[in-house]
Design an enzyme around this catalytic site. Structure first.
Site, short mmCIF file in Angstrom:
data_model
loop_
_atom_site.label_atom_id
_atom_site.label_comp_id
_atom_site.label_asym_id
_atom_site.label_seq_id
_atom_site.Cartn_x
_atom_site.Cartn_y
_atom_site.Cartn_z
N GLN A 1 -37.73 -13.13 -14.30
CA GLN A 1 -36.88 -11.95 -14.18
C GLN A 1 -37.37 -10.89 -15.16
O GLN A 1 -37.50 -11.16 -16.36
CB GLN A 1 -35.41 -12.29 -14.48
CG GLN A 1 -34.51 -11.11 -14.13
CD GLN A 1 -33.05 -11.33 -14.44
OE1 GLN A 1 -32.70 -11.59 -15.58
NE2 GLN A 1 -32.18 -11.21 -13.44
N TYR B 1 -28.05 -3.00 -17.11
CA TYR B 1 -29.31 -2.69 -17.81
C TYR B 1 -30.01 -1.47 -17.21
O TYR B 1 -29.48 -0.82 -16.31
CB TYR B 1 -30.18 -3.94 -17.89
CG TYR B 1 -29.44 -5.03 -18.63
CD1 TYR B 1 -29.08 -4.84 -19.97
CD2 TYR B 1 -29.02 -6.20 -18.00
CE1 TYR B 1 -28.34 -5.79 -20.66
CE2 TYR B 1 -28.28 -7.16 -18.68
CZ TYR B 1 -27.94 -6.95 -20.01
OH TYR B 1 -27.20 -7.88 -20.70
N ARG C 1 -32.26 -7.80 -8.07
CA ARG C 1 -30.87 -8.17 -8.38
C ARG C 1 -30.07 -6.92 -8.72
O ARG C 1 -30.54 -6.07 -9.48
CB ARG C 1 -30.83 -9.15 -9.56
CG ARG C 1 -29.45 -9.73 -9.81
CD ARG C 1 -29.45 -10.78 -10.92
NE ARG C 1 -28.64 -11.91 -10.52
CZ ARG C 1 -27.83 -12.58 -11.33
NH1 ARG C 1 -27.73 -12.27 -12.60
NH2 ARG C 1 -27.11 -13.59 -10.89
N GLY D 1 -25.46 -20.77 -12.07
CA GLY D 1 -25.74 -20.50 -13.47
C GLY D 1 -25.09 -21.54 -14.37
O GLY D 1 -25.64 -22.62 -14.63
N ARG D 2 -23.85 -21.25 -14.80
CA ARG D 2 -23.19 -22.11 -15.78
C ARG D 2 -23.08 -23.56 -15.32
O ARG D 2 -23.16 -24.48 -16.13
CB ARG D 2 -21.81 -21.53 -16.12
CG ARG D 2 -21.90 -20.27 -16.96
CD ARG D 2 -20.62 -19.49 -16.96
NE ARG D 2 -20.30 -19.02 -15.62
CZ ARG D 2 -19.11 -18.52 -15.27
NH1 ARG D 2 -18.15 -18.43 -16.16
NH2 ARG D 2 -18.91 -18.11 -14.03
C1 FMN Z 1 -25.62 -17.78 -20.84
C2 FMN Z 1 -25.79 -16.79 -19.70
C3 FMN Z 1 -26.85 -15.91 -19.73
C4 FMN Z 1 -27.07 -15.02 -18.67
N1 FMN Z 1 -28.20 -14.22 -18.68
C5 FMN Z 1 -28.53 -13.50 -17.58
C6 FMN Z 1 -29.80 -12.88 -17.48
O1 FMN Z 1 -30.67 -12.97 -18.36
N2 FMN Z 1 -30.05 -12.16 -16.36
C7 FMN Z 1 -29.13 -12.05 -15.34
O2 FMN Z 1 -29.41 -11.39 -14.34
N3 FMN Z 1 -27.94 -12.66 -15.41
C8 FMN Z 1 -27.63 -13.42 -16.48
N4 FMN Z 1 -26.45 -14.13 -16.50
C9 FMN Z 1 -25.55 -14.12 -15.32
C10 FMN Z 1 -25.84 -15.32 -14.40
O3 FMN Z 1 -27.10 -15.21 -13.78
C11 FMN Z 1 -24.78 -15.46 -13.30
O4 FMN Z 1 -24.81 -14.32 -12.47
C12 FMN Z 1 -23.37 -15.64 -13.84
O5 FMN Z 1 -23.35 -16.61 -14.86
C13 FMN Z 1 -22.39 -16.07 -12.73
O6 FMN Z 1 -22.83 -17.25 -12.11
P1 FMN Z 1 -22.20 -18.70 -12.48
O7 FMN Z 1 -20.73 -18.62 -12.22
O8 FMN Z 1 -22.90 -19.65 -11.56
O9 FMN Z 1 -22.49 -18.97 -13.92
C14 FMN Z 1 -26.19 -14.99 -17.58
C15 FMN Z 1 -25.10 -15.88 -17.56
C16 FMN Z 1 -24.91 -16.78 -18.59
C17 FMN Z 1 -23.76 -17.75 -18.50
#
Ligand code: FMN
Length: 366
Positions: free
Chosen positions: A97, A169, A221, A312-313
């Site tokens: 990314q 961003y 994205r 993600g999480r």
């Molecule tokens: C610890 C953490 C770091 C994240 N860093 C990024 C990132 O670097 N780039 C991005 O596009 N989204 C980032 N996100 C957002 C996740 O990609 C995702 O969209 C968000 O957590 C919701 O999905 P989930 O419910 O499956 O966690 C981050 C989320 C978390 C929890």
């Protein structure tokens, strides 16, 4: 969920599940990939069709987090190469990314301690620094920096890049009427505000044409809406999406807190944002959905709307999620963080402390 999927560029993912991009704060201070970062990615690459890395800054002015991975210099390529290899060893495609933090970058990480953006307007979050408006030369140079970042990703052996146009961003800042008040060719009405994101997309595609020797993924994205006024509306996003569909991308990744959420700005008929976007894009350009997917049923339901799903999480909490579902062991899925399992889950410091310090971010076992 476990059928393979071939993207428009010709790259085939072994299944429909993707590790969502997550900043991990684990890279070296100078942006090099660290050993502990490699162990973190190795642990959660198994079972997914692709891994999207944490956001990597394309130039020094774009660094947005401590311990952020960099793709701004050729000397970082060997570390990036190791990262792509580790992901490949587990059978997933590796997508880097790429991004620039713009006005969201904390001053202490920047060369002159001043963030830059489309215009000198701070974000609405408390204590936000006022950025300096980028000069025309800086904007053009940043477009070139995205191109060079893509070249480095190709040289490092990644299968693709994802342009991070979401989550407030720089790419989003140029598109947003909140942060972009420019009167030159990069600002103005909604069409002019997409000039920078579209130029960056073209530069990235140009890098792919120039440097890639094999099919290479280009994803984009975005966050469909902003809560504040002025701010990005769903109508604005539909226009951006129609332009992006002309750019030869592999996928659009719709960044939502909750996969099924409806508009945060408009009453409407309550239909989900992702369905509205899907109806607009049609089936030609695949979309990736994300947000609050925890169980096999959640994933199955989401896959009725999109062909590809990012988690993600859930993959922090249970890195074996995909493997368990594939083996029919979904009853063993863990959906709340086991606070005793940091080592087994391979979430090294300082990532562990950072993600646990935000109340409610990671559901935990009590
Ligand atoms: C610890 C953490 C770091 C994240 N860093 C990024 C990132 O670097 N780039 C991005 O596009 N989204 C980032 N996100 C957002 C996740 O990609 C995702 O969209 C968000 O957590 C919701 O999905 P989930 O419910 O499956 O966690 C981050 C989320 C978390 C929890």
């Amino acid at each position: 969920m476990f059928d393979s999927y071939t993207l428009p560029s010709g790259v085939t993912l072994k299944n429909r599940l993707i590790l969502a991009p997550m900043t991990n704060f684990l890279s070296e201070e100078d942006g090099r990939v660290s050993e502990k970062e490699l162990t973190y990615y190795k642990r959660r690459s198994r079972g997914t069709g692709a891994v999207i890395t944490a956001c990597a800054n394309v130039n020094t002015q774009g660094k947005g987090f401590d311990g952020e991975i960099g793709v701004d210099r050729d000397e970082l390529i060997p570390g990036l190469k190791r990262l792509a290899e580790v992901i490949h060893e587990e059978g997933a495609k590796a997508i880097l990314q790429i991004y620039h933090g713009g006005r969201m970058s904390p001053p202490h990480l920047l060369p002159d301690e001043t963030p830059v953006s489309a215009s000198a307007v701070p974000s609405e979050r408390e204590g936000a620094a006022t950025p300096r408006e980028m000069t025309a030369e800086e904007v053009s140079q940043t477009v070139e920096d995205f191109k060079q970042a893509t070249r480095r990703a190709i040289e490092a052996g990644f299968d693709g890049v994802e342009l991070h146009g979401a989550n407030t961003y720089l790419l989003q800042q140029f598109f947003s009427p909140h942060s972009n008040r420019r009167s030159d060719k990069w600002g103005g009405d909604v069409w002019q505000r997409m000039t920078f994101p579209l130029e960056v997309t073209e530069a990235v595609k140009q890098a792919v044409r120039e440097y890639a020797r094999a099919p290479f993924i280009t994803g984009y994205r975005f966050s469909p809406e902003e809560p504040h006024t002025p701010g990005i509306t769903l109508e604005d996003t539909m226009r951006l999406v129609s332009e992006l569909t002309e750019k030869g991308l592999d996928y659009l990744h719709i960044s939502l807190r909750d996969f099924h959420q409806s508009s945060i700005r408009e009453e409407g008929d309550g239909s989900s944002v992702i369905r509205q976007i899907r109806d607009q894009i049609g089936a030609d350009l695949p979309h990736v959905g994300v947000g609050e997917i925890r169980t096999k049923e959640d994933a199955e339901k989401a896959l009725e709307t999109v062909p590809l799903l990012a988690l993600g999480r859930e993959l922090l909490i249970d890195p074996d999620w995909a493997v368990k579902v594939e083996k029919g062991q979904e009853d063993h899925i863990v959906t709340e963080m086991d606070m005793e399992a940091q080592e087994e889950l391979v979430i090294p410091e300082p990532m562990w402390s950072k993600i646990m310090s935000v109340p409610g971010w990671i559901p935990r076992k009590v």
